[in-house]
Design an enzyme around this catalytic site. Structure first.
Site, PDB file in Angstrom:
ATOM      1  N   ASP A 147       0.857  -1.182   0.000  1.00  0.00           N
ATOM      2  CA  ASP A 147       0.000   0.000   0.000  1.00  0.00           C
ATOM      3  C   ASP A 147       0.896   1.236   0.000  1.00  0.00           C
ATOM      4  O   ASP A 147       1.898   1.270   0.718  1.00  0.00           O
ATOM      5  CB  ASP A 147      -0.907  -0.013   1.233  1.00  0.00           C
ATOM      6  CG  ASP A 147      -2.028   0.995   1.132  1.00  0.00           C
ATOM      7  OD1 ASP A 147      -1.741   2.212   1.144  1.00  0.00           O
ATOM      8  OD2 ASP A 147      -3.192   0.578   1.043  1.00  0.00           O
ATOM      9  N   ILE A 148       0.538   2.247  -0.791  1.00  0.00           N
ATOM     10  CA  ILE A 148       1.364   3.460  -0.858  1.00  0.00           C
ATOM     11  C   ILE A 148       1.156   4.355   0.361  1.00  0.00           C
ATOM     12  O   ILE A 148       1.940   5.274   0.589  1.00  0.00           O
ATOM     13  CB  ILE A 148       1.122   4.264  -2.159  1.00  0.00           C
ATOM     14  CG1 ILE A 148      -0.323   4.731  -2.254  1.00  0.00           C
ATOM     15  CG2 ILE A 148       1.552   3.457  -3.369  1.00  0.00           C
ATOM     16  CD1 ILE A 148      -0.554   5.744  -3.364  1.00  0.00           C
TER      17      ILE A 148
ATOM     18  N   ASN B  93     -13.010  -3.467   2.391  1.00  0.00           N
ATOM     19  CA  ASN B  93     -13.948  -2.351   2.480  1.00  0.00           C
ATOM     20  C   ASN B  93     -14.897  -2.401   1.285  1.00  0.00           C
ATOM     21  O   ASN B  93     -14.470  -2.669   0.167  1.00  0.00           O
ATOM     22  CB  ASN B  93     -13.206  -1.019   2.483  1.00  0.00           C
ATOM     23  CG  ASN B  93     -12.298  -0.865   3.685  1.00  0.00           C
ATOM     24  OD1 ASN B  93     -12.640  -1.292   4.780  1.00  0.00           O
ATOM     25  ND2 ASN B  93     -11.141  -0.261   3.487  1.00  0.00           N
TER      26      ASN B  93
ATOM     27  N   GLY C  21     -14.890   3.438   3.430  1.00  0.00           N
ATOM     28  CA  GLY C  21     -13.502   3.793   3.167  1.00  0.00           C
ATOM     29  C   GLY C  21     -12.930   3.262   1.875  1.00  0.00           C
ATOM     30  O   GLY C  21     -11.747   3.454   1.602  1.00  0.00           O
ATOM     31  N   GLN C  22     -13.746   2.615   1.039  1.00  0.00           N
ATOM     32  CA  GLN C  22     -13.231   2.124  -0.236  1.00  0.00           C
ATOM     33  C   GLN C  22     -13.028   3.315  -1.168  1.00  0.00           C
ATOM     34  O   GLN C  22     -13.935   4.110  -1.382  1.00  0.00           O
ATOM     35  CB  GLN C  22     -14.197   1.117  -0.872  1.00  0.00           C
ATOM     36  CG  GLN C  22     -13.645   0.478  -2.134  1.00  0.00           C
ATOM     37  CD  GLN C  22     -14.585  -0.571  -2.734  1.00  0.00           C
ATOM     38  OE1 GLN C  22     -15.723  -0.726  -2.318  1.00  0.00           O
ATOM     39  NE2 GLN C  22     -14.070  -1.284  -3.716  1.00  0.00           N
TER      40      GLN C  22
ATOM     41  N   HIS D 276     -10.288  -5.313  -3.253  1.00  0.00           N
ATOM     42  CA  HIS D 276      -8.941  -5.533  -2.750  1.00  0.00           C
ATOM     43  C   HIS D 276      -8.992  -5.845  -1.259  1.00  0.00           C
ATOM     44  O   HIS D 276      -9.786  -5.278  -0.522  1.00  0.00           O
ATOM     45  CB  HIS D 276      -8.024  -4.334  -3.019  1.00  0.00           C
ATOM     46  CG  HIS D 276      -8.546  -3.007  -2.556  1.00  0.00           C
ATOM     47  ND1 HIS D 276      -9.579  -2.344  -3.204  1.00  0.00           N
ATOM     48  CD2 HIS D 276      -8.186  -2.226  -1.521  1.00  0.00           C
ATOM     49  CE1 HIS D 276      -9.819  -1.199  -2.580  1.00  0.00           C
ATOM     50  NE2 HIS D 276      -8.998  -1.103  -1.542  1.00  0.00           N
TER      51      HIS D 276
ATOM     52  N   HIS E 256      -6.952  -5.755   2.191  1.00  0.00           N
ATOM     53  CA  HIS E 256      -5.824  -5.180   2.919  1.00  0.00           C
ATOM     54  C   HIS E 256      -5.319  -6.241   3.889  1.00  0.00           C
ATOM     55  O   HIS E 256      -6.103  -6.778   4.674  1.00  0.00           O
ATOM     56  CB  HIS E 256      -6.267  -3.962   3.744  1.00  0.00           C
ATOM     57  CG  HIS E 256      -6.797  -2.827   2.950  1.00  0.00           C
ATOM     58  ND1 HIS E 256      -6.048  -1.715   2.662  1.00  0.00           N
ATOM     59  CD2 HIS E 256      -8.016  -2.628   2.401  1.00  0.00           C
ATOM     60  CE1 HIS E 256      -6.788  -0.865   1.966  1.00  0.00           C
ATOM     61  NE2 HIS E 256      -7.990  -1.396   1.799  1.00  0.00           N
TER      62      HIS E 256
END
Length: 119
Positions: free
Chosen positions: A35-36, A92, A98-99, A105, A107
């Site tokens: 994750d960035i 999410n 919060g998507q 995806h 997390h």
């Protein structure tokens, strides 16, 4: 159409190699990358190569890929050595949850205490 790459989807572009990502694992059906904006010492996203907007639509449209996604989340946790201490898999669904990228995806979060409820 569900399952087909979307030209405006960031994660479809990562799958296609058009956008760089720090990839940690790949399978025939999934890609896992860092994750960035990590929220824990280990924060890896696991995505299917096929485009579905959320977990429920993936489970209906491609149930074997949904299973692959969860299996790979566990493999990422093991590879990152967070499996022994505990980790969280978060999916999410919707902007209210919060998507921000509407390509399903998971997390994979670990490496620190993850109290419940999150926040």
């Amino acid at each position: 159409m569900a399952g087909e790459p979307q030209s405006d989807c960031l994660f479809c572009k990562i799958v296609a190699g058009e956008v760089p990502a720090t990839i940690v694992r790949e399978t025939e059906t999934t890609v896992a990358f860092r994750d960035i904006n990590p929220q824990a010492p280990t924060h890896v996203l696991v995505i299917p190569r096929v485009h579905y907007p959320d977990a429920a639509s993936l489970a209906v449209g491609a149930p074997t890929v949904a299973a692959d996604l969860l299996r790979e989340a566990g493999e990422v946790a093991a590879q990152e050595k967070t499996d022994a201490g505990g980790y969280r898999i978060v999916l999410n669904t919707g902007a209210g949850a919060g998507q921000t990228v509407f390509h399903v995806h998971a997390h994979v979060l670990g490496g620190r205490g993850l109290n419940w409820p999150p926040g």
